[in-house]
Scaffold this motif. Structure first.
Motif, mmCIF file in Angstrom:
data_model
loop_
_atom_site.group_PDB
_atom_site.id
_atom_site.type_symbol
_atom_site.label_atom_id
_atom_site.label_comp_id
_atom_site.label_asym_id
_atom_site.label_seq_id
_atom_site.Cartn_x
_atom_site.Cartn_y
_atom_site.Cartn_z
ATOM 1 N N VAL A 128 0.866 -1.077 -0.108
ATOM 2 C CA VAL A 128 -0.097 0.115 -0.053
ATOM 3 C C VAL A 128 0.767 1.199 -0.022
ATOM 4 N N THR A 129 0.782 2.092 -0.894
ATOM 5 C CA THR A 129 1.685 3.491 -1.111
ATOM 6 C C THR A 129 1.158 4.560 -0.476
ATOM 7 N N GLN A 130 -0.079 4.445 0.260
ATOM 8 C CA GLN A 130 -0.520 5.706 0.910
ATOM 9 C C GLN A 130 0.304 5.755 2.193
ATOM 10 N N GLY A 172 -6.263 8.141 9.613
ATOM 11 C CA GLY A 172 -6.582 7.679 8.193
ATOM 12 C C GLY A 172 -5.755 6.416 7.645
ATOM 13 N N LEU A 173 -4.574 6.346 8.076
ATOM 14 C CA LEU A 173 -3.473 5.219 7.585
ATOM 15 C C LEU A 173 -3.858 3.963 8.621
ATOM 16 N N LEU A 174 -4.187 4.160 9.711
ATOM 17 C CA LEU A 174 -4.332 3.105 10.615
ATOM 18 C C LEU A 174 -5.247 1.944 10.165
ATOM 19 N N PRO A 175 -6.224 1.961 9.513
ATOM 20 C CA PRO A 175 -6.959 0.745 9.165
ATOM 21 C C PRO A 175 -6.041 -0.211 8.034
ATOM 22 N N LEU A 176 -4.904 0.416 7.482
ATOM 23 C CA LEU A 176 -4.130 -0.327 6.645
ATOM 24 C C LEU A 176 -3.300 -1.498 7.436
ATOM 25 N N TYR A 177 -3.265 -1.338 8.559
ATOM 26 C CA TYR A 177 -2.565 -2.534 9.533
ATOM 27 C C TYR A 177 -3.632 -3.558 10.048
ATOM 28 N N ASN A 178 -4.722 -3.144 10.134
ATOM 29 C CA ASN A 178 -5.877 -4.215 10.526
ATOM 30 C C ASN A 178 -5.529 -4.911 11.802
ATOM 31 N N SER A 179 -4.999 -3.970 12.815
ATOM 32 C CA SER A 179 -4.524 -4.303 14.073
ATOM 33 C C SER A 179 -5.358 -3.760 15.201
ATOM 34 N N GLN A 180 -6.072 -4.535 15.941
ATOM 35 C CA GLN A 180 -6.897 -3.914 17.047
ATOM 36 C C GLN A 180 -5.816 -3.490 18.038
ATOM 37 N N ALA A 181 -4.939 -4.079 18.243
ATOM 38 C CA ALA A 181 -3.672 -3.632 19.174
ATOM 39 C C ALA A 181 -2.847 -2.610 19.181
ATOM 40 N N LEU A 182 -2.591 -2.347 17.799
ATOM 41 C CA LEU A 182 -2.191 -1.129 17.227
ATOM 42 C C LEU A 182 -3.100 -0.128 17.422
ATOM 43 N N THR A 183 -4.524 -0.121 17.070
ATOM 44 C CA THR A 183 -5.217 0.922 17.400
ATOM 45 C C THR A 183 -5.385 1.403 18.974
ATOM 46 N N ILE A 184 -5.323 0.313 19.735
ATOM 47 C CA ILE A 184 -5.358 0.873 21.178
ATOM 48 C C ILE A 184 -4.245 1.621 21.572
ATOM 49 N N ARG A 185 -2.924 1.038 21.078
ATOM 50 C CA ARG A 185 -1.805 1.797 21.211
ATOM 51 C C ARG A 185 -1.666 3.233 20.909
ATOM 52 N N VAL A 186 -2.154 3.434 19.576
ATOM 53 C CA VAL A 186 -2.132 4.641 18.799
ATOM 54 C C VAL A 186 -3.246 5.568 19.724
ATOM 55 N N ASN A 187 -4.343 5.090 19.873
ATOM 56 C CA ASN A 187 -5.293 5.859 20.791
ATOM 57 C C ASN A 187 -4.909 6.442 22.068
ATOM 58 N N LYS A 188 -4.183 5.503 22.827
ATOM 59 C CA LYS A 188 -3.416 5.740 23.974
ATOM 60 C C LYS A 188 -2.578 7.004 23.968
#
Length: 193
Positions: A128-130, A172-188
């Motif tokens: 993904v080049t985004q 906007g880029l976060l869904p590329l990784y498809n990772s719930q754990a990553l989403t939690i870390r980013v939000n925190k």
């Protein structure tokens, strides 16, 4: 056309380009040479004369080549990211001279006293080049993509300064990784940062 003229055309073709790093295939296409064995012999001649350099088999560089460009050619596909980009944008302050990149494999190699470090991510993320800018033959992550790449690969990572990040771009880029754990870390991190 004599052999000498063909050789001069090869070196002229290489040096007339803004690009500083070439694969054997790049040079074959540039010079319309289909005989790889013959072309390789000619290029080896230029290496022996110091007109070109060969940091790795099948890769040729001009004098004063761009190491960022080399990082993108050593393993393809790849793009510069992680600490190198975070450092460049003032998100981390610790100096690290290594060139860090994302690719299809994890590897560390040394060329001319410079270390190139590649970290592996899943193919569906890599292609993904985004969030990746291509400027003058260099693929480099935006600070937001480098931030996410780093958190994806290192769950406990300390960032010195999150202010340069555009939070909208991060989300906007976060869904590329498809990772719930990553989403939690980013939000925190972004909530506290």
């Amino acid at each position: 056309m004599s052999s000498s003229q063909i050789n001069k055309n090869i070196i002229f073709s290489i040096y007339s380009k803004n690009k500083t790093v070439f694969t054997l295939t790049d040079i074959a296409m540039l010079t319309n040479e289909s005989n790889f064995k013959s072309l390789n012999g000619k290029l080896n001649y230029y290496v022996s004369k110091g007109k070109l350099f060969r940091p790795r088999k099948g890769i040729y560089v001009k004098a004063n080549y761009n190491p960022e460009e080399l990082a993108c050619v050593l393993y393809t596909p790849s793009y510069i990211s992680l600490d190198y980009v975070l450092q460049k944008y003032g998100i981390i302050f610790q100096y690290d001279e290594r060139m860090t990149a994302i690719s299809y494999l994890s590897r560390s190699i040394e060329i001319e006293d410079r270390t190139y470090v590649y970290r592996k991510v899943k193919g569906e993320i890599l292609v993904v080049t985004q969030g990746i800018n291509r400027i003058e033959n260099i693929n480099m992550a935006t600070p937001e993509r480098a931030f996410l790449d780093t958190l994806y690969l290192n769950k406990d990572y300390y960032f010195d300064n999150l202010n340069p990040l555009n939070k909208e771009l991060v989300y906007g880029l976060l869904p590329l990784y498809n990772s719930q754990a990553l989403t939690i870390r980013v939000n925190k991190l972004l909530k506290n940062g």
